[in-house]
Design an enzyme around this catalytic site. Structure first.
Site, PDB file in Angstrom:
ATOM      1  CD  GLU A 140     -16.364  29.779   7.000  1.00  0.00           C
ATOM      2  OE1 GLU A 140     -17.258  30.447   7.574  1.00  0.00           O
ATOM      3  OE2 GLU A 140     -15.399  30.246   6.526  1.00  0.00           O
ATOM      4  CG  ASP A 144     -29.157  23.502  10.980  1.00  0.00           C
ATOM      5  OD1 ASP A 144     -29.509  24.481  10.489  1.00  0.00           O
ATOM      6  OD2 ASP A 144     -29.805  22.425  11.016  1.00  0.00           O
ATOM      7  CE  LYS A 344     -28.311  23.136   3.278  1.00  0.00           C
ATOM      8  NZ  LYS A 344     -29.452  22.945   3.340  1.00  0.00           N
ATOM      9  CB  CYS A 441     -48.819   3.913  40.966  1.00  0.00           C
ATOM     10  SG  CYS A 441     -49.380   5.686  40.382  1.00  0.00           S
ATOM     11  CB  CYS A 461     -46.251   7.085  41.428  1.00  0.00           C
ATOM     12  SG  CYS A 461     -45.633   6.298  39.697  1.00  0.00           S
TER      13      CYS A 461
HETATM   14  S1  IVH Z   1     -21.528  32.968   5.133  1.00  0.00           S
HETATM   15  C1  IVH Z   1     -23.386  35.719   2.185  1.00  0.00           C
HETATM   16  N1  IVH Z   1     -20.738  30.962   6.758  1.00  0.00           N
HETATM   17  O1  IVH Z   1     -26.174  29.763   6.385  1.00  0.00           O
HETATM   18  C2  IVH Z   1     -22.694  34.676   2.880  1.00  0.00           C
HETATM   19  N2  IVH Z   1     -23.131  31.275   6.522  1.00  0.00           N
HETATM   20  O2  IVH Z   1     -27.668  29.541   3.781  1.00  0.00           O
HETATM   21  C3  IVH Z   1     -22.997  34.681   4.289  1.00  0.00           C
HETATM   22  N3  IVH Z   1     -24.413  29.766   7.889  1.00  0.00           N
HETATM   23  O3  IVH Z   1     -27.532  32.755   6.192  1.00  0.00           O
HETATM   24  C4  IVH Z   1     -23.148  33.510   5.090  1.00  0.00           C
HETATM   25  N4  IVH Z   1     -22.821  28.921   8.917  1.00  0.00           N
HETATM   26  O4  IVH Z   1     -27.127  32.170   8.667  1.00  0.00           O
HETATM   27  C5  IVH Z   1     -21.722  31.588   6.227  1.00  0.00           C
HETATM   28  N5  IVH Z   1     -19.847  29.189   8.049  1.00  0.00           N
HETATM   29  C6  IVH Z   1     -20.693  29.853   7.754  1.00  0.00           C
HETATM   30  C7  IVH Z   1     -22.133  29.720   7.879  1.00  0.00           C
HETATM   31  C8  IVH Z   1     -23.351  30.450   7.540  1.00  0.00           C
HETATM   32  C9  IVH Z   1     -23.999  28.873   8.736  1.00  0.00           C
HETATM   33  C10 IVH Z   1     -25.985  30.075   7.792  1.00  0.00           C
HETATM   34  C11 IVH Z   1     -26.026  31.676   7.567  1.00  0.00           C
HETATM   35  C12 IVH Z   1     -26.842  31.830   6.243  1.00  0.00           C
HETATM   36  C13 IVH Z   1     -27.061  30.582   5.855  1.00  0.00           C
HETATM   37  C14 IVH Z   1     -27.026  30.513   4.294  1.00  0.00           C
END
Ligand code: IVH
Length: 722
Positions: A140, A144, A344, A441, A461
């Site tokens: 998924e 951010d 990432k 201006c 202006c």
């Molecule tokens: S699962 C223990 N799913 O990324 C697992 N986190 O670096 C719980 N985040 O603290 C997180 N999208 O704030 C999960 N689809 C997603 C996410 C997600 C963003 C964030 C979240 C987490 C951080 C981890």
């Protein structure tokens, strides 16, 4: 907490480390001891900039590289680990502005994978621990934004908190209650769940982010560096009313804790479906169940291509083991679950030279410095200029003409300078000088108290006049098709239109004289101008371009006045009673009406027959006025959420639960029993989806909404629905 000198020192040390990471990782024990201490200090500094000040000075990518270097050193020399090392906790700070609460399960972060090979490595580990040959994963988007934990007890939303340090977060329930995508009631009891803790992210769409920053700059405030900071900053404001103003959304992605202990909840995907069915906004339609890591990698690649088109900022993908029963076996390190990892995306950054700075005048006179760059390619787009926002932005980062800079771009977010490469300086760089007079201006610029930006306060202006006319003609205001930027400029330069009032005195012959206009296009423009005379009053209020009066404020004002002239008379105190209008906004409205130039323009509009009263606004937006709607079951025309938005747009109210004040219950497919029973009890009129569609179909374009919802692209704008 850090003096400017100290900040500079840390910043320089950071660059030094980033340059020498290879050497750091190969350090002898003695060297490692020194490096570990320095790295910890640097990381603490960046944590403070990021979490406390919401103003990071390095990119996530570089932060991760530093963090990893520290982790690697500690792994090689475990006796160097100290309990206060940033690696020994999930980095974060609590600022003491909100009460704290303990999470039901610690909010851990995710381990990161920066390459496909690292994903395969993760899969090998998972297979080894579970003893299974192939693993089923869900993949998924990684949103951010700002992480949150929501608690529901007996179907009610009882608590919402920030991540904080992972163990303890800040209680921001009242702020979160203003976010429409967080249901205040969700029937978890349907699934035998009494208490649930859900993880999610508060996000702001790229479109809203750009708008918000534009507004902030106009208001003389510092812009947010990225959508994540905007979201994090927004949910931690003191006044929930302020939070409500930002267009925030909460998207949930993990059911992290349930009582009584889950028994029949097999997979993560299933839990997402449950959350979706309970009315939460989830990532369900963007989540894929993949068999084996190669399928995962394929899906990640697909998304790396697609990320620009996604309405929210994403920095990677999250891969989770689908079978929740394996969570326990896989277990946790002190920071991450071993059943999930974040892949990432490669950062889209490039190094280029800042060759020039030009100064632009905004509609309200704000002077914005714009950096001109040697053009660079960034993810398929050529970038040749970046906003430098204001003088503070430049001074804080010590940006100079001729500097080499790192430019970052993500999605539709406007590119910005993420770093200045000070080590590349030759000594020929020049400080950026701010002009003393308006580039358009020539009037003397002023800096108003509490503002970071310089302004030109000359009402006549030319640069501002042109922008004011453009604003009046824009889609969100009077929507005059054919009166685009270039035409406005031509009309202004020829002296045909000096203010918005003049638009309505244009003659066909004037327009025909403009280059590019033929008989047909000139006629069309005249017609569009005529049509715009009937726009509702709130569009007129917004179109006038009064400082701090955006379209939401304009709507609020319209509710309490009958004609634009009322706004001239209404006392400041009365304006301030309206929701979302404080002293600053009220004073700005009064100042606008105190200027005789503005009054002259309004008189011109009135004489030309432009609607300046409320009645014309009725036609479309009031058809459902005073009616409250509740929906049950699945609708085929659009989502329930969207249907609610439409109801509100047409003047009605939308609610999730039935009360004696409900007017209609709209029944879709597989309706909930409780709602039907309640409707019967209160003798509420139930109507079919078809009947509902008949009520609204003349006012909204349902086909378009359906299409847009299906593709997930771009939420339809209010203006375009009609
Ligand atoms: S699962 C223990 N799913 O990324 C697992 N986190 O670096 C719980 N985040 O603290 C997180 N999208 O704030 C999960 N689809 C997603 C996410 C997600 C963003 C964030 C979240 C987490 C951080 C981890």
């Amino acid at each position: 907490m850090f003096t400017p000198e100290k900040e500079r020192e840390f910043y320089e040390k950071t660059l030094e480390f980033l340059k020498n990471l290879g050497k750091v990782k190969r350090a002898t024990y003695k060297e490692a001891k020194k490096f570990v201490e320095e790295l910890r200090e640097i990381i603490r500094f960046h944590d403070y900039k990021y979490y406390v000040q919401s103003n990071p000075v390095i990119s996530d990518y570089d932060y991760d590289r530093l963090f990893r270097a520290l982790k690697e050193l500690e792994k090689r020399y475990p006796d160097l680990i100290t309990p206060d090392s940033p690696t020994q906790r999930v980095a974060s700070e609590i600022t003491g502005e909100f009460p704290t609460v303990k999470h039901y399960t610690p909010m851990l972060s995710l381990d990161n994978a920066y390459s496909e090979e690292e994903l395969r490595e993760f899969d090998r580990r998972v297979r080894q621990i579970t003893g299974l040959e192939t693993i089923e994963y869900t993949v998924e988007p990684k949103l951010d934004g700002a992480g949150i934990a929501l608690v529901y007890e007996n179907d009610l939303f009882v608590r919402g908190a920030t991540r904080g340090d992972g163990e303890v977060g800040e209680d921001i329930t009242n702020n979160l209650k203003t976010i429409r995508t967080i249901p205040l009631k969700a029937e978890f009891s349907r699934y035998g769940i009494r208490l649930a803790e859900i993880r999610g992210e508060v996000v702001i769409s790229k479109e809203e982010f750009n708008k918000l920053n534009q507004e902030r700059v106009e208001e003389g405030l510092s812009p947010f560096a990225n959508p994540r900071n905007a979201a994090a900053g927004s949910i931690r404001q003191k006044d929930p009313k302020e939070v409500a103003k930002r267009k925030l959304e909460a998207i949930v992605y993990q059911l992290s804790y349930v009582e009584p202990e889950e028994s029949n909840l097999e997979t993560h995907y299933e839990s997402l479906k449950i959350l979706h069915s309970l009315g939460f906004k989830t990532l369900l339609k963007d989540t894929k169940v993949c068999k084996g890591i190669e399928e995962v990698i394929e899906y990640c690649r697909e998304w790396e291509e697609r990320r620009d088109k996604y309405p929210y900022e994403i920095d990677g993908m999250v891969i989770k083991v689908n079978n929740r029963k394996l969570y326990e076996k896989l277990g946790y390190t002190s920071h991450h679950p071993r059943w999930a990892i974040a892949y990432k995306f490669k950062p889209r950054r490039a190094i280029t030279k800042l060759v020039d700075v030009v100064f632009q005048v905004g509609r309200t006179g704000i002077i914005t410095p714009v950096g001109k760059l040697d053009p660079v390619q960034l993810g398929g787009v050529t970038v040749s200029s970046v906003s430098l926002f204001n003088e503070d932005f430049i001074r804080e980062r010590d940006i100079r003409l001729g500097d080499y800079v790192v430019v970052e771009r993500s999605g539709d977010v406007i590119p910005y300078i993420a770093e200045v490469l000070k080590e590349k300086r030759t000594g020929d760089e020049k400080p950026i000088e701010f002009p003393k007079v308006c580039p358009s201006c020539g009037s003397k610029l002023v800096k108003l108290p509490d503002e970071v930006a310089f302004r030109c306060i000359n009402i006549a202006c030319p640069a501002q006049s042109v922008l004011r006319i453009k604003h009046w003609a824009s889609r969100e205001a009077m929507d005059i098709r054919g009166l685009g930027d270039a035409t406005v400029k031509l009309l202004f330069d020829k002296g045909l239109v000096k203010d918005v009032g003049d638009i309505y005195y244009l003659k066909l012959i004037d327009i025909l004289k403009l280059p590019g206009f033929g008989e047909k296009s000139a006629m069309n423009l005249i017609r569009a101008i005529e049509e715009s005379k009937d726009r509702p009053l709130d569009r007129v209020i917004y179109g006038l371009g009064i400082r701090y009066v955006g379209s939401t404020t304009a709507k609020k004002i319209e509710e309490v006045i009958k004609s634009i002239w009322d706004l001239k008379e209404v006392p400041l105190e009365k304006l301030m009673k309206l929701e979302g209008i404080g002293y600053k906004v009220a004073r700005s409205i009064k100042e606008f009406f105190n200027r005789h130039e503005n009054i002259e323009v309004i008189k011109k509009l009135e004489k030309a027959g432009v609607n300046l009263t409320k009645k014309a606004a009725k036609k479309v937006s009031d058809v459902l006025r005073g009616k409250t709607f509740v929906f049950t079951g699945t609708l085929s025309c659009c989502s329930r959420e969207k249907a609610g938005e439409i109801v509100e747009m047409l003047g009605g109210k939308f609610s999730n639960s039935i009360t004696s004040r409900t007017d209609y219950l709209v029944v879709g497919q597989d309706p909930g029993k409780t709602k039907l029973e309640k409707a019967k009890k209160y003798r509420i009129k139930t109507i079919t989806e078809e009947e509902f569609v008949n009520m609204i179909k003349d006012y909204v374009n349902l086909e378009k909404i359906k299409e847009e919802e299906k593709t997930g692209l771009r939420e339809p704008k209010v203006g375009r629905l009609f």
